[in-house]
Design a protein around this motif. Structure first.
Motif, short mmCIF file in Angstrom:
data_model
loop_
_atom_site.label_atom_id
_atom_site.label_comp_id
_atom_site.label_asym_id
_atom_site.label_seq_id
_atom_site.Cartn_x
_atom_site.Cartn_y
_atom_site.Cartn_z
N ARG A 107 0.84 -1.21 0.00
CA ARG A 107 0.00 0.00 0.00
C ARG A 107 0.87 1.26 0.00
NH1 ARG A 107 -3.28 0.20 4.90
NH2 ARG A 107 -3.78 2.25 4.07
N ASP A 160 -7.25 3.17 5.24
CA ASP A 160 -7.35 2.05 4.30
C ASP A 160 -7.02 2.47 2.88
OD1 ASP A 160 -8.09 0.16 6.21
OD2 ASP A 160 -10.20 0.70 6.07
N ALA A 163 -5.79 0.23 -0.31
CA ALA A 163 -6.00 -1.20 -0.10
C ALA A 163 -6.73 -1.83 -1.29
CB ALA A 163 -6.79 -1.43 1.19
#
Length: 219
Positions: A107, A160, A163
Motif C-alpha cells: 500500500r 485504508d 487497499a
C-alpha cells in the motif's frame, strides 16, 4: 507519462531477495542503454506469503516451515549472497528477526507511485529489510523508511487508502499467470521472469525499444 519512454512494470515483493537483485540488474542494463532507451518503471504488488498473519512471523520459524530446515535455507543463502556481492547489496539475513505480512508495504509503494517517488521508496524498503533487518510489517517502521525516501506517509498507513487498488493490481498479476517474482513486463508485450543477468535485460530492452520505435513510426 512520456510517449517516448518504454513502460516497465515490475511485479515484486519486498521480502524477496531476488527482487532486490533484479532491481539492481535492471538498473545496470538501463544505465548501459541510457543514450538510447528511456524507461518509466512502475512497481506492482505480489505477496509471496499472502496468508501471513498481520503481525508477521518469527524469521527462524518461517524458514523452517518454508525450507524444512535452517540448513536447507543456508544452502540457498550462499547463492543469494554471491549475487548480492556482485550487485553491491550487503545482504544481512542475520539481522532479520521477523518475516512480515507485506500488504501494508505494498500500500505504501502504491501511494508512493501517486507521489512520484515510488522507486526511491521501493529502494528504501529493500535496504531497510535486507541490509538492516527492519520490520517492514510495522507501520512505524514503514513511516521511517518512507521518510528516508522523502515521502510523508503517516496518514495513509493510518487509513485504508490504497487497499482496494493494491488488491486489484495483485489480481491483475495473477490473471497474467504470474506465480513467482520478480517478473518484468516491458510495454505490455515482452516479459522477463526472474532476476536475469544484465546482458539478458539489455537484449530484451533493445528488442522492446526497437518495436516501440517502429510502432511510433507506423512501421
Amino acid at each position: 507519462m512520456s510517449d517516448h519512454a518504454l513502460t516497465i512494470e515490475v511485479y515484486s515483493d519486498v521480502v524477496c531477495p531476488w527482487c532486490y537483485v533484479g532491481k539492481r540488474r535492471l538498473e545496470r542494463a538501463l544505465s548501459e542503454l541510457q543514450e538510447t532507451v528511456k524507461a518509466e518503471i512502475t512497481w506492482r504488488p505480489f505477496q509471496l506469503n499472502p496468508t501471513m498473519p498481520k503481525e508477521g512471523m518469527d524469521w527462524t520459524t518461517y524458514l523452517e516451515a518454508k525450507f524444512g530446515s535452517l540448513e536447507a535455507f543456508q544452502q540457498l543463502e550462499g547463492h543469494v549472497l554471491a549475487a548480492g556481492t556482485a550487485e553491491r547489496i550487503p545482504f544481512a539475513f542475520e539481522k532479520i528477526a521477523r518475516t512480515p505480512n507485506t500488504f501494508l508495504a505494498h500500500r505504501l509503494i502504491w501511494f508512493a507511485s501517486q507521489q512520484g517517488c515510488q522507486d526511491a521508496v521501493v529502494d528504501s524498503l529493500f535496504k531497510g529489510y535486507f541490509e538492516e533487518g527492519a520490520d517492514i510489517g510495522s507501520p512505524f517502521t514503514l513511516v521511517q523508511l518512507a521518510d528516508r525516501a522523502g515521502l510523508k506517509a503517516e496518514h495513509i498507513l493510518g487509513s485504508d487508502e490504497g487497499a482496494a487498488e493494491v488488491k486489484v493490481e495483485e489480481s491483475a498479476g495473477l490473471k497474467l499467470g504470474i506465480r513467482g517474482v520478480p517478473y518484468f513486463i516491458l510495454n505490455g508485450m515482452y516479459a522477463i521472469s526472474g532476476a536475469q543477468t544484465p546482458d539478458r535485460f539489455v537484449s530484451v530492452l533493445r528488442k522492446a525499444e526497437a518495436d516501440h520505435a517502429g510502432r511510433k513510426a507506423g512501421v
